[in-house]
Design a protein around this motif. Structure first.
Motif, short mmCIF file in Angstrom:
data_model
loop_
_atom_site.label_atom_id
_atom_site.label_comp_id
_atom_site.label_asym_id
_atom_site.label_seq_id
_atom_site.Cartn_x
_atom_site.Cartn_y
_atom_site.Cartn_z
N GLY A 120 10.01 19.17 3.39
CA GLY A 120 8.66 19.35 3.54
C GLY A 120 8.15 17.95 4.38
N ARG A 121 8.72 16.87 4.11
CA ARG A 121 8.20 15.52 4.83
C ARG A 121 8.82 16.10 6.29
NH1 ARG A 121 6.58 11.86 0.92
NH2 ARG A 121 7.90 11.51 -0.82
N ARG A 122 9.90 16.32 6.47
CA ARG A 122 10.39 16.43 7.81
C ARG A 122 9.51 17.58 8.64
NH1 ARG A 122 15.82 15.53 6.09
NH2 ARG A 122 16.01 13.30 6.42
N HIS A 150 0.69 -1.27 -0.02
CA HIS A 150 -0.08 0.08 0.10
C HIS A 150 0.85 1.29 0.13
CE1 HIS A 150 0.69 0.80 4.27
NE2 HIS A 150 0.52 -0.45 4.49
N GLY A 151 0.16 2.40 -0.26
CA GLY A 151 0.70 3.74 -0.37
C GLY A 151 0.69 4.22 0.85
N PHE A 152 1.22 5.82 1.11
CA PHE A 152 1.27 6.24 2.30
C PHE A 152 -0.01 7.22 2.50
CE2 PHE A 152 2.31 10.60 4.03
CZ PHE A 152 2.78 10.26 5.49
N PRO A 153 -0.60 7.52 3.69
CA PRO A 153 -0.74 6.75 4.91
C PRO A 153 -1.87 5.78 5.05
CG PRO A 153 -1.57 8.83 5.31
CD PRO A 153 -1.54 8.70 3.65
N GLY A 162 2.93 -2.18 -6.15
CA GLY A 162 3.06 -1.38 -5.35
C GLY A 162 2.65 -0.10 -5.66
N LEU A 163 1.82 0.89 -5.01
CA LEU A 163 1.31 1.99 -5.33
C LEU A 163 1.97 2.88 -4.47
CD1 LEU A 163 -2.12 3.23 -6.26
CD2 LEU A 163 -0.79 4.73 -4.50
N SER A 164 2.61 4.05 -5.07
CA SER A 164 3.39 5.33 -4.69
C SER A 164 4.40 4.81 -3.69
CB SER A 164 2.37 5.99 -4.06
OG SER A 164 2.91 7.60 -3.95
N MET A 165 4.18 5.00 -2.61
CA MET A 165 5.43 4.47 -1.29
C MET A 165 5.54 3.15 -1.54
SD MET A 165 5.13 4.80 2.91
CE MET A 165 4.09 3.26 3.15
N GLY A 166 4.37 2.28 -1.96
CA GLY A 166 4.56 0.96 -2.15
C GLY A 166 5.28 0.46 -3.16
N GLY A 167 5.48 1.42 -4.12
CA GLY A 167 6.49 1.22 -5.44
C GLY A 167 7.84 1.38 -5.00
N TYR A 168 8.04 2.56 -3.92
CA TYR A 168 9.45 2.58 -3.32
C TYR A 168 9.90 1.48 -2.70
CZ TYR A 168 7.70 7.61 -3.46
OH TYR A 168 7.16 8.91 -3.85
N VAL A 169 8.79 0.86 -2.13
CA VAL A 169 9.11 -0.45 -1.35
C VAL A 169 9.44 -1.45 -2.20
CG1 VAL A 169 8.33 -2.20 0.37
CG2 VAL A 169 7.77 0.14 0.57
N ALA A 171 -1.33 14.07 -9.76
CA ALA A 171 -0.72 15.17 -9.43
C ALA A 171 0.66 15.12 -8.71
CB ALA A 171 -1.55 16.31 -8.48
N ILE A 172 0.74 13.77 -8.29
CA ILE A 172 1.97 13.72 -7.10
C ILE A 172 3.21 12.95 -8.19
CG2 ILE A 172 2.75 12.29 -5.31
CD1 ILE A 172 0.05 12.90 -4.17
N THR A 173 2.85 11.77 -8.94
CA THR A 173 3.60 11.31 -9.80
C THR A 173 2.93 11.08 -10.97
OG1 THR A 173 2.77 9.24 -9.06
CG2 THR A 173 4.89 9.64 -7.91
N GLY A 185 -6.79 9.96 -10.43
CA GLY A 185 -5.54 10.83 -9.93
C GLY A 185 -4.69 9.78 -9.37
N HIS A 186 -4.06 9.99 -8.30
CA HIS A 186 -2.81 9.44 -7.53
C HIS A 186 -3.32 8.14 -7.09
CE1 HIS A 186 1.10 9.27 -6.05
NE2 HIS A 186 0.72 8.98 -4.86
N LEU A 187 -4.46 7.74 -6.51
CA LEU A 187 -5.02 6.60 -6.02
C LEU A 187 -5.80 5.88 -7.15
CD1 LEU A 187 -6.33 7.68 -2.67
CD2 LEU A 187 -3.86 6.62 -3.10
N GLY A 213 11.06 7.89 6.80
CA GLY A 213 11.62 6.68 5.60
C GLY A 213 11.57 7.01 4.46
N MET A 214 10.67 7.82 3.76
CA MET A 214 10.61 8.16 2.56
C MET A 214 11.38 9.21 2.18
SD MET A 214 6.53 8.08 1.25
CE MET A 214 5.95 9.07 2.60
N ALA A 215 11.59 10.22 3.11
CA ALA A 215 12.85 11.15 3.02
C ALA A 215 14.23 10.79 2.74
CB ALA A 215 12.77 12.10 4.15
C1 MLT Z 1 1.92 7.73 -1.61
O1 MLT Z 1 0.65 7.68 -2.12
O2 MLT Z 1 2.31 6.60 -0.99
C2 MLT Z 1 2.70 9.09 -1.27
O3 MLT Z 1 1.99 10.01 -2.11
C3 MLT Z 1 4.04 8.87 -1.43
C4 MLT Z 1 4.79 9.92 -1.43
O4 MLT Z 1 4.53 10.95 -0.55
O5 MLT Z 1 5.96 10.12 -2.10
#
Ligand code: MLT
Length: 264
Positions: A130-132, A26-29, A91-98, A215-217, A241-243, A188-190
């Motif tokens: 921004g994340r911090r 899953h994505g964040f949060p 994985g979506l978004s953060m799930g993709g980073y994982v 709008a995010i990716t 959109g993003h979701l 963790g994402m930062a």
């Molecule tokens: C997400 O949907 O997981 C977030 O948008 C990821 C992010 O903030 O980079």
């Protein structure tokens, strides 16, 4: 829902269907509930495993931060617990980073990739700051207000206007997230590594799915990623959109079914 003890936390997950294992990250949060439309519709195509990352949904918390490497190792530990050697990672978004962190750390265990609304690049310095700032705010004041802040960027205007059920579902998930876990995941994402160098090395079937109005990716990010991963297919979902998996589940599921068929 099942639970299993992994290193340092109890992991909640769903496990439905048989055949090619697909792990939904899953994505964040959010939590594994965001994949409900996929797990229900695709259990006839393979074994759908949707997990709650540590600290989210019904998984217990642990000390932070929650780095993408740590989440990736948790996914590998869940596969071990289920005696699954290789799987498709979705994985979506953060799930993709994982998923990217998993590809770096456990490359032989990846059978296919569904990269939804995500990017390989790390945060730019402003995004990191921004994340911090958000992590500090959530630690100080809790996650009230997070949904109002995030929803306009997570969902397309069309979804916000015409799909109150999707808006509410996303809001509930955001509001149920534990502030401490939100802050740990933001950190963790930062800190995540650049995964761009991995892209040309990917040798498994890869589908990149993105909402037309993400709008995010944005789709441009997805297309560039698609040009770099050998043989990748890029699917842009109109109106989403993003979701994108929640906003356009039928088209999303059709793409996932294609990928699972290709891997099987
Ligand atoms: C997400 O949907 O997981 C977030 O948008 C990821 C992010 O903030 O980079």
């Amino acid at each position: 829902m099942a639970k299993v003890e992994l290193t340092g936390f109890t992991c909640g997950y769903d496990d439905r269907g048989r055949g090619t294992p697909v792990v939904w990250i899953h994505g964040f949060p959010f939590h594994r509930g965001m994949w409900a439309p996929q797990v229900a519709a695709l259990a006839d195509a393979g074994r759908m495993i949707a997990l709650d990352l540590r600290g989210f949904g019904e998984s217990s918390r642990s000390a932070g931060p929650y780095t993408m490497d740590r989440f990736a190792d948790d996914v590998a530990a869940l596969l071990d617990a289920l005696t699954i050697e290789t799987a498709v990672l979705a994985g979506l978004s953060m799930g993709g980073y994982v998923a990217f962190a998993f590809c770096r750390r456990h490359p032989k265990r990846v059978r296919g990739l569904l990269l939804a609304d995500t990017r390989a690049e790390p945060d730019a310095p402003e995004a990191r700051a921004g994340r911090r700032e958000m992590a500090e705010r959530v630690n100080r004041a809790g996650s009230a207000g997070l949904a109002e802040e995030m929803l306009p960027r997570l969902l397309s205007e069309e979804t916000q206007r015409t799909r109150p059920d999707v808006v509410e579902r996303a809001r509930e998930m955001i509001e149920s997230a534990e502030p401490e876990s939100v802050a740990f995941a933001l950190t963790g994402m930062a800190e995540r590594l650049d995964a761009s160098d991995l892209l040309p090395e990917i040798r498994v079937p890869t589908w990149i799915v993105v909402g037309e109005h993400d709008a995010i990716t944005p789709p441009e990010t997805a297309r560039l990623m698609g040009m770099t991963i050998p043989g990748a297919r890029v699917v842009v979902l109109p109106g989403a959109g993003h979701l994108s998996n929640l906003e356009s589940p039928d088209a999303f599921n059709a793409a996932a079914r294609d990928l699972i068929g290709r891997v099987a």
